[in-house]
Each structure stands twice: as structure tokens, then as C-alpha cells.
Design a protein around this motif. Structure first.
Motif, PDB file in Angstrom:
ATOM      1  N   VAL A   1      -8.480 -27.104 -10.026  1.00  0.00           N
ATOM      2  CA  VAL A   1      -7.504 -26.975  -8.948  1.00  0.00           C
ATOM      3  C   VAL A   1      -6.676 -28.256  -8.882  1.00  0.00           C
ATOM      4  O   VAL A   1      -7.213 -29.349  -8.828  1.00  0.00           O
ATOM      5  N   ALA A   2      -5.365 -28.116  -8.861  1.00  0.00           N
ATOM      6  CA  ALA A   2      -4.470 -29.267  -8.735  1.00  0.00           C
ATOM      7  C   ALA A   2      -3.936 -29.270  -7.312  1.00  0.00           C
ATOM      8  O   ALA A   2      -3.105 -28.438  -6.965  1.00  0.00           O
TER       9      ALA A   2
ATOM     10  N   ARG B   1     -11.833 -35.918  -9.072  1.00  0.00           N
ATOM     11  CA  ARG B   1     -12.734 -35.426 -10.123  1.00  0.00           C
ATOM     12  C   ARG B   1     -13.265 -34.034  -9.793  1.00  0.00           C
ATOM     13  O   ARG B   1     -13.332 -33.170 -10.658  1.00  0.00           O
ATOM     14  N   GLU B   2     -13.626 -33.850  -8.530  1.00  0.00           N
ATOM     15  CA  GLU B   2     -14.124 -32.528  -8.129  1.00  0.00           C
ATOM     16  C   GLU B   2     -13.035 -31.478  -8.282  1.00  0.00           C
ATOM     17  O   GLU B   2     -13.300 -30.367  -8.750  1.00  0.00           O
ATOM     18  N   ALA B   3     -11.797 -31.836  -7.873  1.00  0.00           N
ATOM     19  CA  ALA B   3     -10.689 -30.888  -7.991  1.00  0.00           C
ATOM     20  C   ALA B   3     -10.405 -30.586  -9.450  1.00  0.00           C
ATOM     21  O   ALA B   3     -10.121 -29.437  -9.817  1.00  0.00           O
ATOM     22  N   GLN B   4     -10.491 -31.574 -10.319  1.00  0.00           N
ATOM     23  CA  GLN B   4     -10.251 -31.360 -11.736  1.00  0.00           C
ATOM     24  C   GLN B   4     -11.357 -30.494 -12.337  1.00  0.00           C
ATOM     25  O   GLN B   4     -11.089 -29.624 -13.163  1.00  0.00           O
TER      26      GLN B   4
ATOM     27  N   LEU C   1      -3.570 -35.611  -4.607  1.00  0.00           N
ATOM     28  CA  LEU C   1      -2.946 -36.596  -5.504  1.00  0.00           C
ATOM     29  C   LEU C   1      -2.160 -37.644  -4.704  1.00  0.00           C
ATOM     30  O   LEU C   1      -2.239 -38.836  -4.988  1.00  0.00           O
ATOM     31  N   ASN C   2      -1.402 -37.181  -3.700  1.00  0.00           N
ATOM     32  CA  ASN C   2      -0.640 -38.116  -2.860  1.00  0.00           C
ATOM     33  C   ASN C   2      -1.565 -39.082  -2.120  1.00  0.00           C
ATOM     34  O   ASN C   2      -1.308 -40.285  -2.056  1.00  0.00           O
ATOM     35  N   ARG C   3      -2.647 -38.536  -1.566  1.00  0.00           N
ATOM     36  CA  ARG C   3      -3.588 -39.392  -0.840  1.00  0.00           C
ATOM     37  C   ARG C   3      -4.217 -40.418  -1.786  1.00  0.00           C
ATOM     38  O   ARG C   3      -4.375 -41.590  -1.452  1.00  0.00           O
TER      39      ARG C   3
END
Length: 155
Positions: A109-110, A102-105, A115-117
Motif C-alpha cells: 500500500v502506498a 515498512r509496514e505499508a510497503q 510518505l508526507n509525515r
């Protein structure tokens, strides 16, 4: 020598008197009521002892079966407890991964590693849920086995 003969005569006379006295004693009848009652009590006591032994044997087998059942249920409960702890731990990791996503979104930032984690944590959460369900199903089957066996015996 005469004294010896006199002693022999006196001993023989005494033995004859003893024999006559023994013959004069009335013999007890074969069916003494007291003896018959004693024998009956002994027989009843033996039967009660046999019944008690049978009850103890039956109770011992029941207690053994119940102890085995308690042990099996305890093992299942232990497995469920471990799976519950695993699920709690995995849920915490999953929350953290979702918060990071959520913070990355929000920052736009992608991050592929993030995402893998998150996917790995979610997969672990699914595995933990499946293991908990499997433990629950095994517990249910353990509880149903005696009922199924009882139903087969009645049929």
C-alpha cells in the motif's frame, strides 16, 4: 594683701624651678635607632599591604573572568542538552515513521500521507542535527576565544 604678694612670689619661684628642670632634661637625638626601626617597619608594612591589595585585585579579575567563562560554558551545555533531547525525540518519531513505511510497503500500500509525515519527520531530524552541530561549534568558538585573544596579545 601681703599674703597675696607672698603667694605670687612663691608661684613665680615654683615656675622658675619647673622651667629650670625642663631645661635640664636631655633632649632625645633626632636619629633614635628605635624610632628609625619603627618607621622602617611601617614602610615595609605599607608596601606589603599595597602588594596584597594588588594581588587581591588581580585575583578578583581572574575569578570574574573564570566565572564568566563557566557561565558561558553552562549556557552552551544547556543548549546542547536541549538539542540532544530534541534529537532523541525526533529520532523516535523518525523510527516510528520508517516502521509505518515498512509496514505499508510490506502490504503493498502506498499511502501519500504516510510518505508526507515521514518526510516532515526526517526534515525535523535534519534540523535537530544542524542545531546540535551549531551549538557544538559555538561551544568550540567560546573555548577558542581566550586562546585567540592571548595569541593577539603575544604578537
Amino acid at each position: 594683701m601681703q599674703e597675696l604678694e607672698e603667694l605670687e612670689r612663691r608661684i613665680s619661684a615654683a615656675l622658675e624651678r619647673i622651667g629650670a628642670g625642663i631645661d635640664a632634661i636631655p633632649t632625645m637625638p633626632a636619629e633614635n635607632p628605635l624610632q628609625a626601626a619603627l618607621e622602617e617597619e611601617r614602610m615595609v608594612n605599607a608596601q606589603l599591604a599595597e602588594r596584597l591589595k594588588a594581588v587581591k585585585d588581580r585575583d578578583a579579575s581572574r575569578i570574574g573572568a573564570l566565572e564568566e567563562q563557566v557561565e558561558a560554558l553552562t549556557r552552551h551545555l544547556d543548549v546542547q542538552g536541549l538539542e540532544l533531547q530534541r534529537m532523541k525525540k525526533t529520532t523516535g518519531h523518525l523510527r516510528e515513521a520508517l516502521r509505518s513505511l515498512r509496514e505499508a510497503q510490506a502490504e503493498g500500500v502506498a499511502d501519500p500521507q504516510l510518505l508526507n509525515r515521514s518526510m516532515v519527520v526526517e526534515l525535523e531530524a535534519l534540523r535537530a542535527a544542524r542545531a546540535a552541530e551549531t551549538a557544538e561549534v559555538e561551544e568550540i568558538l567560546t573555548a577558542l576565544e581566550p586562546l585567540i585573544a592571548e595569541g593577539r596579545q603575544d604578537a
